[in-house]
Design an enzyme around this catalytic site. Structure first.
Site: not given
Lengths: 337, 303
Positions: B126, B164
């Site tokens: 993004c 993560q």
């Protein structure tokens, strides 16, 4: 009362206050004195953690890995720690610092984002490091949320989790609630890191100790971001008076603070208007010099920038929003940017 | 009008938002299939509700349909490593929305046309979609020695995959700031802000310049690329004009172009604050649509 372990972070938190200008010689001198005084842990890294040398946080004048190397070589008994902020640092820098011989990594995230630390706690344990979790801006969340987040860190292998008052916005009741809740919920150690914006760094640290804090932080002369921290030498003096024997030599610390640290400081760290407005608004302390820069460049006040940053609920690492806020305030006033 | 058949692989949130975008726009693509692995997933239910064929056997039904020319992979990096060679073998153009980066990075406003003959392109991240074109826009006027991008998104819009593996975001995005943006040295730093109500995605770009340059030309170049991006990401805008600030850097005190940007999502499936997710699905749509137009024009030419 339990004797808490003291970490001196003059060479990490203090890095913010001197615009990341520590030299290897300064590090050698300060580590030597802290080590001789018997301070058990000394933190060394960019103020924003490993790899923090950036435009956003401020570039280091000397490569931090060199500074860490000097610290490790100088300390005879003290353990050397570094700060690590996921996203600013990556596994690569963590490995490098471990290779240089640090013993402790303090993994810091905003106090709602503990789940980004898993990868780094696991790596730290693999590398044989003591791993400490840092829940930054702890004043923004109630004890219940901090407990959930601390438990995540515990499950990833943390040896200790700190309540970190990054904005110096907590009062003793707030410290007690948070530290007690963590002590009750965790089977690992609990720490507390103070800032002095409300003049409470020592008082809050004592409140934390009363609630069973196992680890506490200080900086010589209070040399830390913004309003600075609990002053290491004052803390040791106070603990002596309370018959809490840390085994640390007060005279050596006083000399080090006076003769080695004070001369490095641009000016004494006091709770002036800027620092008080920062703490009162609950703004991250290391924003201070960046806010001053923006205030001057865009012709707006430090206090009004702080207030707006507080309203926007900014967190550590959002120095870029300072410019955004300053430009908006300037536009409102009709100052041409 | 002839359209190219496409499929979405992965029926999670990203796949679902993309589905609504394809259905909403009358472009060059026809959504033929949404494939997932969980027959009970909300995404598949939503696809059925819209009358789209679905499959819960993963990639298999996509491979069986030779009409499907473009596949959007909205699974995970690990899954895409496995899917990529299969898609290639079956002659399908893969738009990789995962961080796997099997194929080259693409940003529609910068280098899409160079990669229309590839079989697999990657959408970076993004932050990469939002910031690399801004760095590119500076660099096409004056060389950028060092670029640093800060991508800030609402905590609630950041999924477990990213959480993560923050390392992966940092590495991939910084690498794209160099490869796509053209910066000699690059850093990328994500920030997840938990403010309530959630904040819109905001990005900052610092571009350090070592030589004299025409500030106005840089500002115009940045403003013009932002306009180009807003054609396919309607909520993409600059927060004010880029400014030039002098900063102490390892290369001396140097002018630094500071660009601030905000991305408000279209609200197709994600809430509007999740501009970080919207820019991924909107960019994927744009890549698919341009590729589909390319396929159609090649066909046209062959006739």
């Amino acid at each position: 009362m339990k004797i808490p372990r003291l970490t001196d972070t003059t060479l990490r938190d203090g890095d913010h206050a001197i615009s990341h200008s520590y030299t290897p010689e300064q590090v050698r001198t300060i580590v030597k004195d802290l080590d001789e005084a018997g301070v058990p842990v000394i933190e060394v890294s960019h103020g924003s953690g490993l790899n923090g040398s950036t435009i956003q946080q401020g570039f280091s004048k000397h490569p931090e890995l060199e500074l860490i190397k000097v610290a490790v070589q100088t300390a005879k008994n003290a353990k050397i720690a570094s700060l690590f902020v996921p996203g600013i640092g990556t596994s690569e820098e963590l490995r490098k610092a471990a290779d240089l011989g640090i013993s402790i990594i303090r993994i810091a995230v905003h106090c709602t984002e503990a789940d980004v630390t898993e990868q780094y706690f696991r790596l730290a344990k693999e590398l044989g490091l003591e791993a400490v979790g840092f829940l930054m801006m702890s004043h923004t969340q109630p004890a219940k949320v901090l407990v959930e987040q601390a438990k995540l860190m515990e499950s990833y292998g943390a040896d200790c989790v700190y309540v970190v008052d990054s904005a110096g916005a907590l009062v003793p009741t707030g410290v007690r609630e948070r530290v007690s809740a963590l002590k009750e919920a965790l089977s690992i150690e609990v720490g507390f890191h103070a800032h002095n914006n409300l003049g409470l760094a020592i008082g809050n640290t004592l409140a934390a100790i009363e609630c069973g804090a196992d680890q506490i932080d200080g900086t010589l002369r209070g040399l830390g971001a913004g309003a600075g921290n609990a002053q290491t030498e004052v803390l040791v003096a106070v603990l002596n008076k309370m018959n809490i024997d840390t085994g640390i030599n007060l005279a050596i610390l006083m000399d080090a603070a006076e003769e080695k640290v004070a001369p490095i400081m641009k000016s004494p760290i006091v709770v002036d208007r800027d620092n008080l407005s920062s703490g009162y608004a609950g703004v991250y302390n290391s924003f201070l010099l960046h806010v001053k820069h923006a205030a001057e460049k865009f012709g707006v006040g430090v206090g009004e920038i702080m207030e707006e940053l507080g309203k926007r609920q900014t967190i550590a690492g959002q120095e870029d929003w300072i410019i955004d806020v300053a430009v908006e305030l300037a536009n409102k006033k009709g100052v041409k940017v | 009008m002839a359209k190219v058949k496409v499929a979405i692989l992965g029926s999670g949130n990203i796949g679902t938002d993309l589905m609504y975008k394809i259905l909403k726009n009358d472009g060059n693509m026809e959504l033929a299939l949404v494939a997932g692995i969980d027959p009970k997933s909300e995404g598949l239910a939503r696809a059925k509700e819209k009358g789209i064929a679905t499959s819960h056997y993963g990639i298999d039904e996509i491979l069986e349909d030779s009409e499907i020319k473009i596949v959007f992979d909205a699974t995970s990096a690990k899954a895409h490593q496995v899917n990529a060679p299969k898609l290639k073998e079956h002659g399908k153009f893969a738009v990789d929305m995962t961080p796997a980066a099997v194929g080259p990075f693409v940003v529609p406003t910068v280098n899409l046309n160079e990669h229309l003959e590839e079989m697999n392109v990657n959408l970076i991240s993004c932050g990469g979609q939002a910031t690399t074109p801004l760095v590119y826009a500076v660099n096409r006027v004056v060389p950028v020695h060092y670029a640093e991008v800060i991508a800030t998104a609402a905590s609630v819009s950041i999924g477990p995959g990213t959480r993560q593996n923050v390392d992966e975001f940092v590495r991939t995005t910084a690498s794209a700031v160099q490869k796509i943006g053209g910066a000699k040295i690059a850093r990328a730093i994500p920030v997840f802000n938990p403010a309530q109500p959630p904040i819109n995605m905001t990005n900052s770009v610092y571009a350090v310049i070592k030589e004299e340059f025409d500030e106005r030309a840089v500002i115009q170049s940045v403003e013009s690329i932002a306009k180009e991006i807003s054609k396919y990401v309607p909520g993409y805008r600059l927060k004010g004009s880029p400014i030039v600030d002098y900063r102490d850097t390892p290369w001396g005190r140097l002018p630094t172009v500071v660009i601030m940007n905000e991305v408000v999502g279209a609200g197709d499936f994600f809430p509007t604050y999740a501009g970080n997710l919207d820019i991924m699905t909107a960019s994927a749509y744009q890549v698919g649509d341009v590729y589909a137009a390319h396929v159609l024009s090649v066909k046209e030419g062959a006739r």
